[in-house]
Design a protein around this motif. Structure first.
Motif, PDB file in Angstrom:
ATOM      1  N   GLU A  22      47.727  44.426  41.416  1.00 24.29           N
ATOM      2  CA  GLU A  22      46.878  44.956  40.342  1.00 24.29           C
ATOM      3  C   GLU A  22      46.095  46.203  40.732  1.00 24.29           C
ATOM      4  OE1 GLU A  22      46.915  41.860  41.579  1.00 24.29           O
ATOM      5  OE2 GLU A  22      44.902  40.965  41.685  1.00 24.29           O
ATOM      6  N   ARG A  23      46.127  46.561  42.045  1.00 23.51           N
ATOM      7  CA  ARG A  23      45.433  47.796  42.441  1.00 23.51           C
ATOM      8  C   ARG A  23      46.398  48.800  43.097  1.00 23.51           C
ATOM      9  NH1 ARG A  23      40.841  47.415  44.687  1.00 23.51           N
ATOM     10  NH2 ARG A  23      40.354  45.263  44.174  1.00 23.51           N
ATOM     11  N   THR A  24      47.705  48.586  42.916  1.00 14.99           N
ATOM     12  CA  THR A  24      48.677  49.450  43.597  1.00 14.99           C
ATOM     13  C   THR A  24      49.562  50.196  42.611  1.00 14.99           C
ATOM     14  OG1 THR A  24      48.760  47.921  45.470  1.00 14.99           O
ATOM     15  CG2 THR A  24      50.580  49.465  45.277  1.00 14.99           C
ATOM     16  N   VAL A  25      49.757  51.489  42.901  1.00 15.14           N
ATOM     17  CA  VAL A  25      50.721  52.316  42.172  1.00 15.14           C
ATOM     18  C   VAL A  25      51.869  52.601  43.140  1.00 15.14           C
ATOM     19  CG1 VAL A  25      51.094  54.568  41.070  1.00 15.14           C
ATOM     20  CG2 VAL A  25      48.893  53.387  40.814  1.00 15.14           C
ATOM     21  N   LEU A  26      53.086  52.311  42.722  1.00 19.63           N
ATOM     22  CA  LEU A  26      54.242  52.593  43.581  1.00 19.63           C
ATOM     23  C   LEU A  26      54.818  53.958  43.250  1.00 19.63           C
ATOM     24  CD1 LEU A  26      56.478  49.374  43.564  1.00 19.63           C
ATOM     25  CD2 LEU A  26      54.629  49.959  45.123  1.00 19.63           C
ATOM     26  N   LEU A  27      55.183  54.701  44.283  1.00 20.41           N
ATOM     27  CA  LEU A  27      55.967  55.930  44.096  1.00 20.41           C
ATOM     28  C   LEU A  27      57.408  55.567  44.417  1.00 20.41           C
ATOM     29  CD1 LEU A  27      55.194  59.491  45.499  1.00 20.41           C
ATOM     30  CD2 LEU A  27      57.441  58.454  45.807  1.00 20.41           C
TER      31      LEU A  27
ATOM     32  N   ILE B 167      55.181  53.251  39.204  1.00 27.33           N
ATOM     33  CA  ILE B 167      55.155  51.881  38.698  1.00 27.33           C
ATOM     34  C   ILE B 167      53.729  51.390  38.958  1.00 27.33           C
ATOM     35  CG2 ILE B 167      56.140  49.555  38.951  1.00 27.33           C
ATOM     36  CD1 ILE B 167      58.534  51.692  40.165  1.00 27.33           C
ATOM     37  N   ALA B 168      53.014  51.083  37.885  1.00 27.66           N
ATOM     38  CA  ALA B 168      51.554  51.033  38.018  1.00 27.66           C
ATOM     39  C   ALA B 168      50.931  49.985  37.107  1.00 27.66           C
ATOM     40  CB  ALA B 168      50.987  52.411  37.651  1.00 27.66           C
TER      41      ALA B 168
ATOM     42  N   GLN C  64      56.673  40.910  39.668  1.00 26.07           N
ATOM     43  CA  GLN C  64      57.116  41.127  38.286  1.00 26.07           C
ATOM     44  C   GLN C  64      56.357  42.302  37.693  1.00 26.07           C
ATOM     45  OE1 GLN C  64      59.714  39.204  37.213  1.00 26.07           O
ATOM     46  NE2 GLN C  64      59.756  40.823  35.655  1.00 26.07           N
ATOM     47  N   TRP C  65      57.081  43.392  37.409  1.00 30.17           N
ATOM     48  CA  TRP C  65      56.503  44.486  36.617  1.00 30.17           C
ATOM     49  C   TRP C  65      57.270  44.549  35.309  1.00 30.17           C
ATOM     50  CZ3 TRP C  65      56.808  45.687  41.997  1.00 30.17           C
ATOM     51  CH2 TRP C  65      55.601  46.080  42.587  1.00 30.17           C
ATOM     52  N   SER C  66      56.580  44.912  34.231  1.00 31.38           N
ATOM     53  CA  SER C  66      57.270  45.042  32.950  1.00 31.38           C
ATOM     54  C   SER C  66      57.728  46.495  32.785  1.00 31.38           C
ATOM     55  CB  SER C  66      56.334  44.660  31.811  1.00 31.38           C
ATOM     56  OG  SER C  66      55.359  45.664  31.662  1.00 31.38           O
ATOM     57  N   PRO C  67      58.757  46.730  31.949  1.00 34.19           N
ATOM     58  CA  PRO C  67      59.220  48.118  31.740  1.00 34.19           C
ATOM     59  C   PRO C  67      58.091  49.039  31.282  1.00 34.19           C
ATOM     60  CG  PRO C  67      60.784  46.552  30.810  1.00 34.19           C
ATOM     61  CD  PRO C  67      59.601  45.757  31.261  1.00 34.19           C
ATOM     62  N   SER C  68      57.101  48.506  30.577  1.00 32.66           N
ATOM     63  CA  SER C  68      56.013  49.383  30.104  1.00 32.66           C
ATOM     64  C   SER C  68      55.174  49.923  31.258  1.00 32.66           C
ATOM     65  CB  SER C  68      55.105  48.615  29.127  1.00 32.66           C
ATOM     66  OG  SER C  68      54.370  47.637  29.834  1.00 32.66           O
ATOM     67  N   GLN C  69      55.286  49.291  32.426  1.00 32.84           N
ATOM     68  CA  GLN C  69      54.518  49.757  33.586  1.00 32.84           C
ATOM     69  C   GLN C  69      55.272  50.792  34.415  1.00 32.84           C
ATOM     70  OE1 GLN C  69      53.701  45.441  34.744  1.00 32.84           O
ATOM     71  NE2 GLN C  69      51.854  46.456  35.459  1.00 32.84           N
TER      72      GLN C  69
END
Ligand SMILES: Cc1ncc(COP(=O)(O)O)c(C=O)c1O
Length: 399
Positions: free
Chosen positions: A226-231, A249-250, A87-92
């Motif tokens: 919590e430690r991953t940024v998706l490209l 997405i971060a 679950q990621w929120s749009p703000s992320q």
């Protein structure tokens, strides 16, 4: 004129130099088969182009929020979350003009000058360039050959880590190797990230570019989101390379920093292109399915030709649109010691243009074997057969 010193650390995508050589050869009246650039010569699905035209007609031609328009951030948050069971929120979700800008903005956000970032080598060359440009220590981790393809040399990777290592760039479904991690390998990377408190850039540009099986994200492993940024990128799945649309997405703090960098760098991603992206995510998926089916036919054609070449060792990837054969034996038989000379001779003798291992980061000490990369996304099945059978005949005749 004296230019800024930091420019000496800026690398580039040297594959574009191969394009110049190929264009030069073509301008002299020669036929060229362009296997060098990972572009897609298929049209963007019509529903996406229509949505863009509608958006322009609706006046969506001005500035918009730096982090992206909310309908696109919502669509991406829902889509990326459901495909990864998270679950990621749009703000992320922070929209970008392509996937590539995520790399530099990630590095600027998580790394101070003098700190280390691990990255794959061979790998997408912009990682090395951005780490060094922003004053970091580039820590290139290598791969070993396996029976079915390539695997990360985990011992080598571990040996590079120091107390000042901050992050790891991890490109599963890998360019240029075409390989993907086993579940054990992905878990090992996650364990290393947690043990050494590293932030991960998961470059998932090819997450949905696969012909069988299922993609898994390192973000889905326990303790990793919590430690991953998706490209994320629209370039491949929707054949939108030139539109320039992607996203980071971060974790929220990193997302906020990347949005601030957007404000400084480009103000916003083109509004009507973002509106088209919403249609890509929420609209009919017939277009992406057809693109993938055509790429699979091309993969089969290209692999079918290359693996027949005596002396090429060519794994058959289930994902991406790259083949990365080992060509050492063929080069030895033909008397080449430099892979660049082999590539130039192939272009001039057969019109087949491709990148070599040297285009994917500085070669590592002790590398003995030679590899080249064929991108089959920009040629029809017929042209693939024609070009690569010509390459095979040239190799057979010369050895
Ligand atoms: C591994 C990888 N990451 C990121 C990108 C960036 O793609 P784009 O900027 O077109 O989204 C590419 C493009 O080829 C790639 O191969």
């Amino acid at each position: 004129m004296a230019l800024a010193e930091r420019l000496t650390n800026l690398g580039t995508e040297t594959a574009f130099a191969v394009s110049l050589a190929a264009a030069d050869w073509a301008s002299k009246g020669n036929r060229v088969y362009p296997f060098h650039l990972g572009d897609i010569n298929l049209p963007t699905p019509g529903n996406i182009a229509e949505a863009m035209n509608r958006a322009i007609a609706d006046g969506k031609t001005g500035y918009c929020p730096a982090a992206g328009i909310m309908p696109l951030r919502e669509a991406l948050a829902a889509d990326v979350s459901s495909r990864r069971g998270l679950q990621w929120s749009p703000s992320q979700v922070v929209v970008q003009p392509g996937g590539k800008p995520v790399i530099g903005k990630f590095v600027q956000t998580v790394m101070n000058p003098g700190e280390g970032v691990l990255y794959p080598n061979p790998g997408y060359p912009i990682y090395e360039s951005m780490i060094e440009y922003y004053g970091g220590v580039s820590l290139a981790y290598r791969y070993v050959q396996t029976d079915t393809g390539f695997a990360i040399d985990l011992d080598h990777l571990r040996s590079l880590i120091t107390p000042s290592t901050r992050a790891i760039i991890y490109n599963n479904l890998q360019n240029p190797l075409g390989c993907e991690s086993s579940p054990e390998e992905m878990q090992a990377i996650a364990d290393i990230a947690i043990e050494h408190d590293l932030i991960v850039l998961a470059d998932e540009a090819y997450f949905e570019m696969r012909y069988s099986g299922e993609s898994h994200s390192i973000a889905s492993l326990p303790g990793m989101q919590e430690r991953t940024v998706l490209l994320y990128t629209f370039s491949k799945k929707f054949a939108m390379t030139g539109w320039r649309l992607g996203a980071a997405i971060a974790p929220q703090a990193i997302a906020d920093s990347i949005a601030k960098l957007n404000t400084n760098d480009e103000s916003c991603t083109t509004h009507f292109v973002q509106a088209a992206g919403v249609e890509g995510i929420n609209g009919s998926q017939d277009g992406p399915k057809a693109i993938l089916a055509e790429l699979e036919r091309r993969r089969d054609a290209a692999w079918g030709e290359l693996h027949q070449i005596d002396g090429f060792v060519c794994p058959k990837p289930e994902a991406t649109f790259y083949l990365f054969p080992k060509v050492t034996a063929v080069m030895e038989r033909m008397g080449f010691t430099d892979v660049s000379e082999f590539a130039t001779a192939a272009l001039h003798q057969t019109g087949v243009s491709f990148c070599t291992r040297k285009h994917f980061g500085r070669p590592q000490p002790g590398e003995q074997d030679h590899f080249v990369r064929f991108a089959y996304s920009g040629l029809s099945v017929d042209d693939i057969h024609e070009g690569l059978s010509g390459l095979r005949r040239w190799i057979e005749a010369a050895s």
